[in-house]
Design an enzyme around this catalytic site. Structure first.
Site, PDB file in Angstrom:
ATOM      1  CG  HIS A  49      -1.701   1.239   1.437  1.00  0.00           C
ATOM      2  ND1 HIS A  49      -2.539   1.831   0.518  1.00  0.00           N
ATOM      3  CD2 HIS A  49      -1.675   2.061   2.515  1.00  0.00           C
ATOM      4  CE1 HIS A  49      -3.010   2.962   1.032  1.00  0.00           C
ATOM      5  NE2 HIS A  49      -2.503   3.128   2.241  1.00  0.00           N
ATOM      6  CG  HIS A  73       0.464   7.016   4.320  1.00  0.00           C
ATOM      7  ND1 HIS A  73       0.898   6.212   3.318  1.00  0.00           N
ATOM      8  CD2 HIS A  73      -0.806   6.607   4.595  1.00  0.00           C
ATOM      9  CE1 HIS A  73      -0.054   5.350   2.977  1.00  0.00           C
ATOM     10  NE2 HIS A  73      -1.089   5.563   3.746  1.00  0.00           N
ATOM     11  CD  GLU A  77      -4.240   5.614  11.691  1.00  0.00           C
ATOM     12  OE1 GLU A  77      -3.871   5.764  10.511  1.00  0.00           O
ATOM     13  OE2 GLU A  77      -5.410   5.400  12.020  1.00  0.00           O
ATOM     14  CG  ASP A  78      -2.093   1.552  10.794  1.00  0.00           C
ATOM     15  OD1 ASP A  78      -2.913   2.009  11.608  1.00  0.00           O
ATOM     16  OD2 ASP A  78      -2.250   1.576   9.559  1.00  0.00           O
ATOM     17  CG  ASP A 140      -4.071   6.792   2.466  1.00  0.00           C
ATOM     18  OD1 ASP A 140      -3.807   5.587   2.321  1.00  0.00           O
ATOM     19  OD2 ASP A 140      -4.731   7.247   3.432  1.00  0.00           O
ATOM     20  CG  ASP A 260     -18.347  17.676 -23.689  1.00  0.00           C
ATOM     21  OD1 ASP A 260     -19.287  16.876 -23.540  1.00  0.00           O
ATOM     22  OD2 ASP A 260     -18.165  18.643 -22.948  1.00  0.00           O
TER      23      ASP A 260
HETATM   24 MN    MN Z   1      -2.967   4.422   4.027  1.00  0.00          MN
END
Ligand code: MN
Length: 723
Positions: A49, A73, A77-78, A140, A260
């Site tokens: 990811h 990123h 957090e994880d 993300d 268009d």
């Molecule tokens: Mn993510």
């Protein structure tokens, strides 16, 4: 080097930009170790990811810091990696990015609206500090949307809705077209899968035909440009699925009616070349009137610039041509990301500053209110103002314009549901029929068994969509003729009283049936019925009826009702027509009168008053013949004329290269909008240009004519006489 990192390294190599590969690899190693053992719902190792996010960021042309931020990123957090670790290893700049993205992660709130509001507020704050945080967040989200198929149905719906409402609009406002379009298409796939696949199929059906068509057109344009010694890059593209969806479902066009779907893009070096190429294109292919847009002289809010025009090829297939410089092209594709300057300068005034000014305005307007829901409201009205998504109890999505009521919702499901509707529940609670639905609400329509009473006339005043209005009208038309007749009689009578239309009692029946005949109804009853169900608008026809009454019974009327105070004259379209206040006014196409011209009006049959110039050849002829002389009325310009009027000019010039460009440049320098340009080469080695512009009065027109006349190669400039 392992396979995943190899993929990123390859992208970096292709980009031809200088990157700090060593630090990027270090970030990868840390992220890989930290996410070790974690899995995505797809079954892939988690590290895939952040790698994909980093690849998207390289594709957007972002810098090394942003790529590193993208790789890291999710670690704070994880995983067990802390903010301090990141700061120690990579320094403060990267830490700010990672911290910003981490803080944008969802926090559980009591309601969806509150959570959304909080997310949006944080996103705006982050953007105001360093827009790269939000670009990482967009990358993300983009990768998460690409892999959404592996999530539960509920997650798919919620994420798609959030993406459509928040992320895609933010990408749009930041001008990152590629991300915006992909986010919208991926969301639509989950929100309205049936329509999505229908469009996908339509596109696939014509794939070969389309490729051939574009290839052909590009070849022809290329050959012509070569003849003219202009170098340009030309490519073809197809509108995004969501772009087509909007036209089909919101503007109600059929697939074949969308002009268009195909677009040809021509990219050149200078602005002057853009206008030059516009002239060449209009010379090669017939332009569709009123489809020319000059976003170069008037950029869009997100700084988008291009010339747009829609033209027809030999077989009559319309397509859009977009002409822009390379600079404009990068801005159109990558927006903010195209500019290697991501922080809003403290005192600097530049285009990036302008581009992000709306964020500051939004934040400022929210300082005054503590209500988080207000923030969501303003971001929705500011960024995606036109539509709401509402759910049926079964979870189907119904899309409606903002301001739609539960009645609109019912008719959007089916006319039978609307016609039998007796009430509605929103999120489980009973609501009144004028209740306006909002995004995310679940609406249940309560219907009566059997035939029910049918809709009420009052609903016509409540509903927002024309679909609902038409369905209600058609019900009344079919089901309630007698009722319509008596209703129509009452309505007409009321308007007669209000407008002092009082034919003598013995003439009354004939007076009305004459009107009915003139309006092309078979009988007075048909006429009443039509008024009753709203098929004819009294507002529009009363002025004409009044006029007829005055004509027939003038003497009687002048005795009984001379108003003591003259009501203020209503100037429609900036014109006052004697004796006809507030009548429908249109401007004759034969002479296109402008404020300052001497004018007269002609009472048409059924289309209001048409305004001509006094010296228009059609006026002279008509007055000479003496036909319909009683239908000519005096007209004059109102004092305050604010509107712009269309005026067409015939320009005759030599066949000098770049003449059309010079004309366009001159007009845009004078801030004159161009509605259409048609250029033709004449046998006499001359060029005829017919150009329709928007102007406010005759004085402005005269100065335009004198400025255009001064352009080298221009032989004459005249107001066009159209037949
Ligand atoms: Mn993510």
């Amino acid at each position: 080097m392992d396979e995943l990192f190899g993929k990123l390294a390859e992208k970096i190599k292709q980009s031809n930009k200088t990157y700090d590969l060593e630090r990027i690899e270090k970030a990868y190693d840390i992220a890989k170790a930290a996410h070790e053992g974690q899995m995505r719902s797809s079954g892939d190792p988690y590290i895939s990811h952040p790698i994909e996010v980093a690849i998207i960021l390289v594709e957007l042309g972002m810098d090394s810091d942003t790529i590193i931020g993208g790789l890291l990123h999710d670690v704070v957090e994880d995983t067990s990696v802390t903010m301090e670790d990141v700061t120690k290893i990579f320094g403060k700049d990267i830490a700010v990015l990672v911290d910003g993205v981490t803080k944008l992660a969802n926090i559980p709130y009591s309601s969806r609206a509150e959570q959304q509001a909080e997310n949006v507020r944080k996103m705006l704050l982050a953007m105001a500090q360093d827009v790269r945080v939000v670009i990482i967040k967009l990358a993300d989200r983009l990768h998460n949307m690409r892999t959404l198929d592996f999530r539960t149905a509920e997650k798919q719906r919620n994420k798609s809705l959030e993406t459509m409402e928040i992320y895609a609009p933010i990408a749009h406002r930041l001008g990152i077209r590629s991300v915006k379009e992909e986010l919208e298409d991926l969301s639509l796939k989950h929100l309205d899968p049936v329509a999505y696949h229908e469009i996908e199929e339509q596109l696939a059906l014509r794939k070969e035909e389309r490729e051939q068509f574009l290839e052909n057109i590009i070849m022809r344009i290329d050959a012509r440009l070569e003849e003219e010694h202009v170098t340009a890059q030309i490519d073809g593209r197809v509108k995004s699925i969501y772009g087509i969806y909007r036209k089909m479902y919101i503007q109600g066009r059929s697939f074949d009616e969308i002009y268009d779907i195909y677009a040809v893009r021509i990219i050149v070096d200078t602005v002057l070349e853009c206008y030059n190429i516009l002239g060449i294109i209009h010379d090669m292919l017939r332009p569709i009137p009123n489809r020319f847009k000059d976003y170069i002289s008037t950029p869009k809010q997100n700084m988008y610039q291009s010339l747009h025009t829609t033209v027809l090829d030999k077989e009559g297939i319309p397509f859009e041509v977009q002409i822009r410089t390379w600079d404009m092209h990068y801005t159109a594709e990558y927006g903010v990301a195209a500019h290697w300057k991501y922080k809003i300068g403290l005192n600097e005034k530049d285009s990036l500053d302008d581009r992000l000014a709306w964020i500051r305005q939004l934040l400022e307007s929210q300082k005054e209110s503590d209500d988080v829901e207000d923030i969501v409201k303003s971001i929705k009205t500011d960024i995606a103002p036109e539509e709401v998504f509402v759910f049926t109890p079964r979870g189907d999505v119904i899309r409606l314009p903002v301001g739609s009521t539960v009645i609109d919702f019912a008719y959007a499901i089916h006319s039978a549901v609307g016609n039998k509707m007796i009430g509605a529940k929103v999120d489980g609670r009973m609501v009144s029929l004028d209740f306006k639905v909002k995004t995310g609400m679940i609406v249940e329509i309560l219907t009566s068994g059997g035939q029910g009473n049918g809709p009420s006339r009052d609903w016509l005043k409540i509903v927002k969509t024309s679909e609902a209005r038409n369905k209600i009208r058609s019900w009344f038309k079919k089901e309630r003729r007698d009722e319509n007749i008596s209703e129509g009689k009452m309505m007409l009578e009321k308007e007669f009283r209000r407008n002092l239309i009082a034919p003598p009692e013995e003439d009354r029946e004939k007076f009305i049936s004459d009107i009915a005949t003139r309006q092309k109804y078979n009988s007075a009853d048909d006429f009443y019925a039509s008024i009753g169900y709203g098929g004819v608008s009294l507002e529009k026809i009363i002025p004409r009826i009044k006029d007829e009454f005055v004509r027939q019974y003038r003497k009687v009327e002048s005795k009984i009702s001379i108003p003591t105070k003259k009501p203020p004259r209503k100037a429609q379209g900036g014109v006052i027509v004697e004796g006809l206040d507030g009548c429908l006014v249109k401007f004759a196409r034969c002479c296109n009168p402008l404020p300052g011209d001497d004018i007269v009006g002609f009472i048409t049959r059924g289309f209001g008053v048409s305004i001509h110039k006094k010296d228009c050849i059609n006026v002279k002829n008509a007055l000479q013949n003496g036909t319909d002389s009683e239908r000519w009325v005096k007209a004059s310009w109102a004092n305050s004329v604010k509107e712009t009027y269309k005026s067409t000019l015939d320009i005759l010039g030599s066949d000098r290269q770049g003449l059309i460009a010079d004309v366009s440049v001159q007009l845009s320098a004078m801030h004159v909008p161009i509605h259409s340009v048609i250029a033709r080469e004449l046998k006499s080695q001359q060029t005829s240009i017919q150009i329709t512009v928007g102007i406010s009065d005759i004085e402005q027109l005269n100065s335009i004519i004198s400025n255009l006349s001064r352009i080298s190669g221009v032989i004459s400039v005249k107001r066009a006489v159209l037949s």
